[in-house]
Scaffold this motif. Structure first.
Motif, short mmCIF file in Angstrom:
data_model
loop_
_atom_site.label_atom_id
_atom_site.label_comp_id
_atom_site.label_asym_id
_atom_site.label_seq_id
_atom_site.Cartn_x
_atom_site.Cartn_y
_atom_site.Cartn_z
N PHE A 1 -5.04 8.08 3.07
CA PHE A 1 -6.62 7.94 2.82
C PHE A 1 -7.32 7.04 3.56
O PHE A 1 -8.44 7.47 4.15
N GLU A 2 -6.68 5.92 3.55
CA GLU A 2 -7.69 4.68 4.35
C GLU A 2 -7.64 5.12 6.00
O GLU A 2 -8.80 5.30 6.54
N ALA A 3 -6.51 5.80 6.32
CA ALA A 3 -6.52 6.17 8.00
C ALA A 3 -7.58 7.44 8.18
O ALA A 3 -8.30 7.37 9.21
N GLN A 4 -7.60 8.31 7.07
CA GLN A 4 -8.79 9.38 7.25
C GLN A 4 -10.19 8.71 7.19
O GLN A 4 -11.10 9.28 7.75
N LYS A 5 -10.39 7.83 6.44
CA LYS A 5 -11.69 7.17 6.54
C LYS A 5 -12.03 6.72 7.67
O LYS A 5 -13.38 6.80 8.16
N ILE A 6 -10.96 6.06 8.59
CA ILE A 6 -11.40 5.58 9.95
C ILE A 6 -11.53 6.73 10.77
O ILE A 6 -12.64 6.83 11.63
N ALA A 7 -11.00 7.99 10.61
CA ALA A 7 -10.86 8.99 11.52
C ALA A 7 -12.37 9.59 11.46
O ALA A 7 -12.97 9.98 12.47
N PHE A 8 -12.87 9.72 10.31
CA PHE A 8 -14.21 10.17 10.13
C PHE A 8 -15.38 9.34 10.01
O PHE A 8 -16.40 9.86 9.51
N GLY A 9 -14.96 8.12 10.26
CA GLY A 9 -16.13 6.99 10.13
C GLY A 9 -17.33 7.18 10.87
O GLY A 9 -18.30 7.07 10.11
N PRO A 10 -17.32 7.65 12.11
CA PRO A 10 -18.66 7.91 12.74
C PRO A 10 -19.65 9.23 11.96
O PRO A 10 -20.56 8.95 12.10
N GLN B 1 0.84 -1.16 0.08
CA GLN B 1 0.03 0.10 -0.05
C GLN B 1 1.01 1.33 0.10
O GLN B 1 1.87 1.26 0.83
N SER B 2 0.74 2.13 -0.84
CA SER B 2 1.49 3.32 -0.92
C SER B 2 1.18 4.15 0.21
O SER B 2 0.02 3.94 1.00
N ALA B 3 2.14 4.94 0.65
CA ALA B 3 2.01 5.88 1.68
C ALA B 3 0.75 6.73 1.73
O ALA B 3 -0.07 7.07 2.53
#
Length: 358
Positions: free
Chosen positions: A18-27, A11-13
């Motif tokens: 991007f995947e980490a931001q999806k988690i951060a804003f998931g709720p 997985q590229s940096a």
């Protein structure tokens, strides 16, 4: 069974960020998408077909302001629920799933109505291994003591979640249940009595023994009476967390469905020991559950793995969705041996058959 999505991938940096931001804003995304579904935005867009609707056209209905539409639909767009084409919103594939897929709708309702507020206390619950999130609904040691009094809409969403996964499996497993022609069959964790009713309808000779907490047995008893089969069943109000509470003996078959996942490993070990002691000479045990390690598709494993925080934060504080090998290990320690295992039942169930070890 499991595919390799949960194994390390290149997985590229940028992709990882991007995947980490999806988690951060998931709720936030969850609540906006749910609003768009529940308030009819997604249906209105779907009704317009591929051409879609502009924000102004949606606002002309008087149901939402332009401001609210922009806030909600832009979030939905970021999640692949809708897409914007020449100033008009149209339904994307994920939006179609939300509008049409029963499993998705039940999961959304369950997570919103049962889990969402309670999850704020997940950190404290994990540290304490007690269901501290349960306080949003009532003062009970575990969810199961308060299930019959759970307020709406939480209770309906909990039952819909529980029954969706179990009810689809019951018709398929009745031949397995009666493969050894049991006459005395014990349903541990009888809940609302749906399995018992299915078993009584399948075999006119079997005598059922229902084991659960008093509140759940009261619900099951009403269902049995309404079906005219109350005389074919005996009720045993037992708290399985009480290690000294023995089970009725001389059973031909003991059934547990989506039950052991409600307990810690120590409690499961205790239950298996008492189950083994309750079997007749040739008695067997059938355990039907949702094991994340026995799923054909990663989507099923994903849903099951992420149900474990509910068990921790609301149900008991120390239970989870287990791997099948956990059950086999604990059953063997109680003097049982695995005879057969069958997967692909209903949406995501497996059936483990145990007998007494020689």
């Amino acid at each position: 069974m499991l595919n390799k999505k949960f194994s390390p991938e290149r997985q590229s940096a940028f992709e990882a960020r991007f995947e980490a931001q999806k988690i951060a804003f998931g709720p936030v995304v969850f609540q906006c998408v749910r609003y768009a579904w529940k308030r009819g935005m997604l249906q209105a867009i779907a009704d317009a077909g591929e051409r879609g609707l502009s924000v102004e056209e949606l606002a002309a209905s008087g149901r939402w302001t332009v401001y609210v539409l922009k806030v909600v639909l832009e979030t939905c767009m970021s999640a692949g629920v809708v897409y914007l084409n020449e100033g008009r919103y149209a339904l994307d594939k994920a939006g179609f799933v939300i509008l049409t897929d029963t499993i998705t709708q039940v999961n959304i309702d369950f997570n919103h109505d049962v889990c969402y507020q309670a999850m704020f206390d997940l950190e404290r619950t994990l540290d304490a291994e007690q269901p501290l999130g349960l306080k949003v609904f009532g003062d009970w040691p575990t969810l199961y003591q308060g299930l019959a009094q759970l307020p709406e809409p939480a209770r309906s969403s909990w039952l819909a979640f529980d029954h969706l996964y179990s009810d689809t499996s019951f018709p398929a497993i009745m031949p397995d249940v009666f493969a050894t022609a049991p006459r005395r069959l014990m349903d541990i964790g009888a809940n609302t009595g749906k399995f018992t009713l299915a078993a009584l309808a399948f075999d006119q000779q079997v005598a059922m023994h229902l084991v659960d907490l008093p509140g759940q047995l009261a619900v099951a008893e009403r269902a049995l009476a309404d079906a005219g089969v109350r005389e074919r069943a005996r009720l045993h109000p037992i708290d399985l967390l009480d290690a000294a509470a023995a089970l009725p003996s001389d059973m031909d078959l003991i059934w547990m469905s989506q039950f052991l996942s409600c307990f810690s490993e120590a409690a499961i070990a205790s239950i298996f020991r008492r189950v083994a002691a309750a079997l007749g000479p040739r008695g067997q045990v059938l355990v039907m559950d949702t094991f994340w390690d026995r799923q054909r598709y990663d989507i099923a494993a994903y849903c099951l793995i992420n149900t474990s925080p509910y068990f921790n934060n609301l149900a008991s504080g120390n239970s989870k969705v287990y791997e099948s090998t956990d059950y086999v290990r604990l059953a063997e320690a109680a003097g049982l041996k695995l005879l057969t295992a069958r997967d692909g039942i209903g949406y995501c169930h497996s059936l483990l058959r145990f007998g007494k070890a020689e």
